[in-house]
Write a protein that holds these residues in place. Structure first.
Motif, mmCIF file in Angstrom:
data_model
loop_
_atom_site.group_PDB
_atom_site.id
_atom_site.type_symbol
_atom_site.label_atom_id
_atom_site.label_comp_id
_atom_site.label_asym_id
_atom_site.label_seq_id
_atom_site.Cartn_x
_atom_site.Cartn_y
_atom_site.Cartn_z
ATOM 1 N N ASN A 131 -21.283 185.696 -84.687
ATOM 2 C CA ASN A 131 -21.394 187.151 -84.632
ATOM 3 C C ASN A 131 -22.845 187.632 -84.718
ATOM 4 O O ASN A 131 -23.180 188.690 -84.202
ATOM 5 C CB ASN A 131 -20.569 187.769 -85.759
ATOM 6 N N GLY A 178 -22.196 188.824 -81.333
ATOM 7 C CA GLY A 178 -21.619 190.126 -81.607
ATOM 8 C C GLY A 178 -22.645 191.216 -81.798
ATOM 9 O O GLY A 178 -22.593 192.264 -81.149
ATOM 10 N N LEU A 179 -23.607 190.981 -82.698
ATOM 11 C CA LEU A 179 -24.604 192.006 -82.988
ATOM 12 C C LEU A 179 -25.650 192.105 -81.892
ATOM 13 O O LEU A 179 -26.073 193.200 -81.515
ATOM 14 C CB LEU A 179 -25.291 191.700 -84.329
ATOM 15 N N THR A 180 -26.089 190.950 -81.372
ATOM 16 C CA THR A 180 -27.192 190.928 -80.410
ATOM 17 C C THR A 180 -26.721 190.957 -78.967
ATOM 18 O O THR A 180 -27.469 191.355 -78.072
ATOM 19 C CB THR A 180 -28.064 189.676 -80.638
ATOM 20 N N GLY A 181 -25.478 190.524 -78.716
ATOM 21 C CA GLY A 181 -24.935 190.564 -77.367
ATOM 22 C C GLY A 181 -25.342 189.402 -76.484
ATOM 23 O O GLY A 181 -25.253 189.505 -75.258
ATOM 24 N N GLN A 226 -24.241 188.455 -93.496
ATOM 25 C CA GLN A 226 -24.008 189.338 -92.363
ATOM 26 C C GLN A 226 -23.939 190.799 -92.807
ATOM 27 O O GLN A 226 -24.443 191.690 -92.125
ATOM 28 C CB GLN A 226 -22.714 188.952 -91.646
ATOM 29 N N THR A 256 -26.496 193.719 -91.408
ATOM 30 C CA THR A 256 -26.043 194.911 -90.695
ATOM 31 C C THR A 256 -26.499 196.204 -91.365
ATOM 32 O O THR A 256 -26.525 197.254 -90.718
ATOM 33 C CB THR A 256 -24.507 194.934 -90.579
ATOM 34 N N VAL A 315 -28.442 195.483 -82.743
ATOM 35 C CA VAL A 315 -27.494 196.311 -81.988
ATOM 36 C C VAL A 315 -28.201 197.059 -80.867
ATOM 37 O O VAL A 315 -27.661 197.219 -79.763
ATOM 38 C CB VAL A 315 -26.767 197.294 -82.926
ATOM 39 N N ARG A 352 -28.498 194.718 -78.095
ATOM 40 C CA ARG A 352 -27.208 194.545 -77.422
ATOM 41 C C ARG A 352 -26.912 195.698 -76.469
ATOM 42 O O ARG A 352 -26.416 195.499 -75.358
ATOM 43 C CB ARG A 352 -26.096 194.450 -78.472
ATOM 44 N N SER A 373 -13.911 185.964 -83.068
ATOM 45 C CA SER A 373 -14.742 187.153 -83.241
ATOM 46 C C SER A 373 -14.224 188.303 -82.389
ATOM 47 O O SER A 373 -14.148 189.449 -82.837
ATOM 48 C CB SER A 373 -16.197 186.842 -82.875
ATOM 49 N N GLY A 381 -19.098 192.176 -83.675
ATOM 50 C CA GLY A 381 -20.122 193.024 -84.255
ATOM 51 C C GLY A 381 -19.746 193.628 -85.599
ATOM 52 O O GLY A 381 -20.562 194.319 -86.200
ATOM 53 N N THR A 382 -18.530 193.373 -86.090
ATOM 54 C CA THR A 382 -18.112 193.872 -87.399
ATOM 55 C C THR A 382 -18.282 192.774 -88.444
ATOM 56 O O THR A 382 -18.327 191.589 -88.119
ATOM 57 C CB THR A 382 -16.650 194.338 -87.380
#
Length: 327
Positions: A49, A53-56, A171, A175, A184, A187, A247, A253-254
């Motif tokens: 993630n 998730g966070l960075t894409g 994490q 965040t 983010v 992303r 994920s 991203g959560t």
């Protein structure tokens, strides 16, 4: 963008951790081992993630770091090192490898980056398959842990739980830090993020390093538990695929999404295995496809919508996603 957890959320998190700590006192060893597997894949999902998730950036490198940590523990324990020290060394080695690899491959984007990270896992598998220190294709044995079955099961359960809690807390704080907001922003639009002053190269490398530390530690716990390693077992691309799927199921991203996805996926897989022995993989695949198509933001995002707007929002989400497939 990220809201601090409320007192209720922190209480729920604490209650969940307490329940997992007390779990071995109320269930049999088979159930404890099942939860150990859930925690292991949750570690992989939470770690993915950071970068995915966070960075894409869709990474398939989880298997590489998992296997790297596993072999680090195996080699060092055979040399006489303490197990917990090998976990720390494995985490540091995973971070160094991610740092060295991140500089060149994070210049790639999209499917080019995904293919490059997939190649990293295959490279380490071939390396372990041909080095004498790893035992090559014949595998490598680890020292056996002393104690009875109950001690064996609980020792590895709590080791895996400790790594999982550390990953989730890391994490959470990421965040809520400037780093998380920067990831983010990358992303959403990397070029725009760079124009607003975000050091995109630095942030991406940090995310990639964070995504390597906890899989390496989880791999070390897995190695000591298995007591025997082969390259094909720990450098398996399925570890990377599971991390991504779980994920997405829980919520990309959560903070808690990967853990929720891991829990649901493992129990769903067990149920389907018992109910549809011959076709459980097919049914599981169909369910995953349906979730990705109709709930692409994951279950945590849906629960937040329902919490803020009521159950009617669930129908709106499903309707909007169904409309995307109309000709």
């Amino acid at each position: 963008m990220f809201r601090p957890w409320s007192h209720i959320q922190w209480f729920a998190m604490g209650a969940g951790v307490l329940a997992l700590i007390l779990l071995p006192s109320f269930v049999e060893n088979d159930e404890i081992r099942k939860w150990m597997d859930i925690l292991m894949v949750a570690i992989l999902a939470v770690s993915w993630n950071f970068i995915g998730g966070l960075t894409g950036y869709p990474s398939f490198a989880s298997a590489a770091f998992f296997g790297l940590g596993a072999y680090t523990t195996a080699i060092l324990m055979n040399a006489g090192f303490n197990f917990f020290i090998t976990l720390g060394i494995g985490a540091c080695l995973g971070a160094l490898v991610a740092l060295a690899l991140g500089v060149p491959i994070l210049r790639l984007r999209g499917h080019y980056f995904a293919i490059a990270t997939f190649g990293v896992a295959e490279f380490f598998r071939e390396l372990a398959d041909n080095l004498r220190i790893t035992g090559g294709g014949d595998g490598i044995n680890l020292p056996q842990i002393t104690g009875g079955p109950d001690y064996f099961t609980r020792f590895f359960y709590f080791s895996m739980l400790g790594v999982a809690v550390l990953a989730i807390l890391t994490q959470y704080f990421v965040t809520r830090h400037r780093l998380g907001y920067g990831l983010v922003a990358i992303r959403e639009n990397e070029d725009a993020a760079a124009m607003t002053g975000v050091d995109t190269t630095k942030y991406k490398i940090i995310a990639f390093v964070l995504s390597s530390i906890f899989p390496a530690m989880g791999g070390g716990v897995y190695a000591y538990r298995a007591a025997f390693l082969e390259p094909i077992d720990v450098f398996d691309v399925l570890f990377s695929i599971k991390a991504i799927v779980m994920s997405m199921l829980g919520g990309v991203g959560t903070v808690m999404g990967p853990l929720v996805g891991a829990l649901m996926m493992e129990y769903l897989s067990d149920y389907l295995w018992g109910a549809f022995t011959e076709f459980h993989s097919a049914f599981l695949g169909i369910i995953i496809v349906l979730v990705v198509l109709f709930i692409p933001r994951g279950l945590m995002a849906v629960s937040q919508e329902v919490k803020s707007r009521g159950w009617v929002s669930l129908g709106v989400i499903l309707k909007s996603n169904i409309q995307r497939f109309r000709v």
